[in-house]
Design an enzyme around this catalytic site. Structure first.
Site, mmCIF file in Angstrom:
data_model
loop_
_atom_site.group_PDB
_atom_site.id
_atom_site.type_symbol
_atom_site.label_atom_id
_atom_site.label_comp_id
_atom_site.label_asym_id
_atom_site.label_seq_id
_atom_site.Cartn_x
_atom_site.Cartn_y
_atom_site.Cartn_z
ATOM 1 N N HIS A 104 -2.770 -3.013 -5.764
ATOM 2 C CA HIS A 104 -3.195 -2.656 -4.416
ATOM 3 C C HIS A 104 -4.713 -2.735 -4.282
ATOM 4 O O HIS A 104 -5.447 -1.842 -4.713
ATOM 5 C CB HIS A 104 -2.696 -1.245 -4.075
ATOM 6 C CG HIS A 104 -3.087 -0.788 -2.710
ATOM 7 N ND1 HIS A 104 -3.328 0.539 -2.401
ATOM 8 C CD2 HIS A 104 -3.279 -1.479 -1.553
ATOM 9 C CE1 HIS A 104 -3.650 0.645 -1.134
ATOM 10 N NE2 HIS A 104 -3.637 -0.561 -0.593
ATOM 11 N N SER A 128 0.817 -1.208 0.000
ATOM 12 C CA SER A 128 0.000 0.000 0.000
ATOM 13 C C SER A 128 0.853 1.262 0.000
ATOM 14 O O SER A 128 0.304 2.367 0.007
ATOM 15 C CB SER A 128 -0.920 -0.002 1.229
ATOM 16 O OG SER A 128 -0.161 -0.174 2.409
ATOM 17 N N GLU A 162 -5.732 -0.185 -7.161
ATOM 18 C CA GLU A 162 -4.689 0.703 -7.686
ATOM 19 C C GLU A 162 -3.675 -0.152 -8.442
ATOM 20 O O GLU A 162 -3.094 -1.076 -7.865
ATOM 21 C CB GLU A 162 -3.978 1.437 -6.551
ATOM 22 C CG GLU A 162 -4.743 2.578 -5.941
ATOM 23 C CD GLU A 162 -3.920 3.355 -4.933
ATOM 24 O OE1 GLU A 162 -3.817 4.582 -5.068
ATOM 25 O OE2 GLU A 162 -3.380 2.738 -3.992
ATOM 26 N N ASN A 219 -3.321 5.996 -0.055
ATOM 27 C CA ASN A 219 -2.747 6.242 1.267
ATOM 28 C C ASN A 219 -2.028 7.579 1.381
ATOM 29 O O ASN A 219 -1.852 8.091 2.482
ATOM 30 C CB ASN A 219 -1.815 5.096 1.650
ATOM 31 C CG ASN A 219 -2.607 3.889 2.102
ATOM 32 O OD1 ASN A 219 -3.554 4.007 2.870
ATOM 33 N ND2 ASN A 219 -2.254 2.714 1.612
#
Length: 296
Positions: free
Chosen positions: A139, A118, A151, A189
């Protein structure tokens, strides 16, 4: 690509294995611990039962999904015919580099090596392999069987062919793939963790309590879950690891983890998985909630 290997039977790993298996892929789920594998399969079974209750799956489809998953404690026993290996181990750079070296040695030449990281650089992970063109970030969001986003992160050397294959596979899985470039934290993130960190900072400075902060974000910003509760479900150790990756990568103090987060992780208060974080998830607390429900 038909034969999938998933490394790691934890929250993300079992969710990824579940998703591939339910879509019809043959999945080899790998973990160093048989106990972790058993727990992972139990979680998949429980989640399939929930889907059945909602009327979106049959018992026959559940059995088919479970039959598509085989478990292993050694990668060498299941990687030789893999078309795709997805690593979903702990968010630790040294561990991931070690695993990718092993994946590269064991997997067939045409096998794509993906990581569910991540925050960690795909380029750095790819650098320990002899196939950087076939290394990519994939991800998934938690809970994997439900959340639509994936992702797709290209490393410096990731080929267009590899990207296109993973992009199309994500669509096959019923996901919405989004192309992202290789920078610390990627998109999800890089935006989420500073928000969580700022919520912790707000608590640390005594501006408001845990429930008050989460209530403001849920009712005022239409978030389905407050940032402190979300941090508990992600795992405070995972949040800390991601913030450290971004802080090291950008050298920007805005990504520095709050001291309260650091102390909670050192104290073993990791959130839902440890039974306590910003909220109490202990059995006694659950019993107390049930008692209040019946009292009403």
């Amino acid at each position: 690509m038909k034969n999938i290997v998933v490394i790691g039977a934890g929250t993300m790993g079992n969710g990824i294995a579940h998703t591939f298996a339910q879509t019809g892929f043959k999945v080899n789920l790998v973990d160093v611990s048989q106990q972790a594998l058993d727990k992972g399969i139990a979680t998949i079974t429980k989640n399939l039962d929930r889907i059945i209750i909602k009327g979106n799956l049959t018992e026959e489809q559940k059995e088919g999904t479970l039959n598509n998953i085989s478990t292993f404690t050694k990668l060498e026993d299941c990687a030789t015919n893999a078309d795709l290996i997805v690593e979903a181990a702990t968010e630790n750079l040294d561990l991931k580099l070690k695993i990718f070296k092993q994946m590269d040695e064991l997997a067939p030449e045409n096998c794509i090596l993906a990581t569910n990281t991540s925050s960690i650089s795909i380029t750095k992970i790819a650098s320990v392999t002899n196939r950087p063109d076939k290394v990519i970030g994939m991800h998934f969001m938690n809970p994997v069987p439900i959340m639509k986003l994936v992702e797709i992160i290209k490393g410096y050397s990731t080929s267009k062919e590899t990207f296109d294959q993973i992009y199309e596979m994500s669509i096959t899985l019923g996901k919405t793939p989004t192309e992202v470039n290789d920078y610390p934290g990627f998109v999800a993130n890089r935006i989420l963790m500073p928000m969580i960190n700022e919520a912790i900072e707000t608590l640390y400075n005594g501006v408001a309590g845990v429930e008050e902060i989460d209530t403001v974000m849920k009712l005022g910003m239409a978030h389905p879950m407050g940032p402190l509760q979300l941090a508990d479900f992600i795992g405070l150790d995972v949040c800390l690891a991601i913030l450290n990756v971004m802080y090291d990568g950008f050298k920007n103090p805005k990504y520095a983890p709050n001291p309260l987060l650091v102390n909670m992780v050192m104290a073993g208060k990791l959130g839902a998985k440890s039974g306590e974080g910003f909220y109490d998830y202990s059995e006694s607390k659950k019993a107390e909630k049930v008692a209040k429900m019946f009292a009403k």
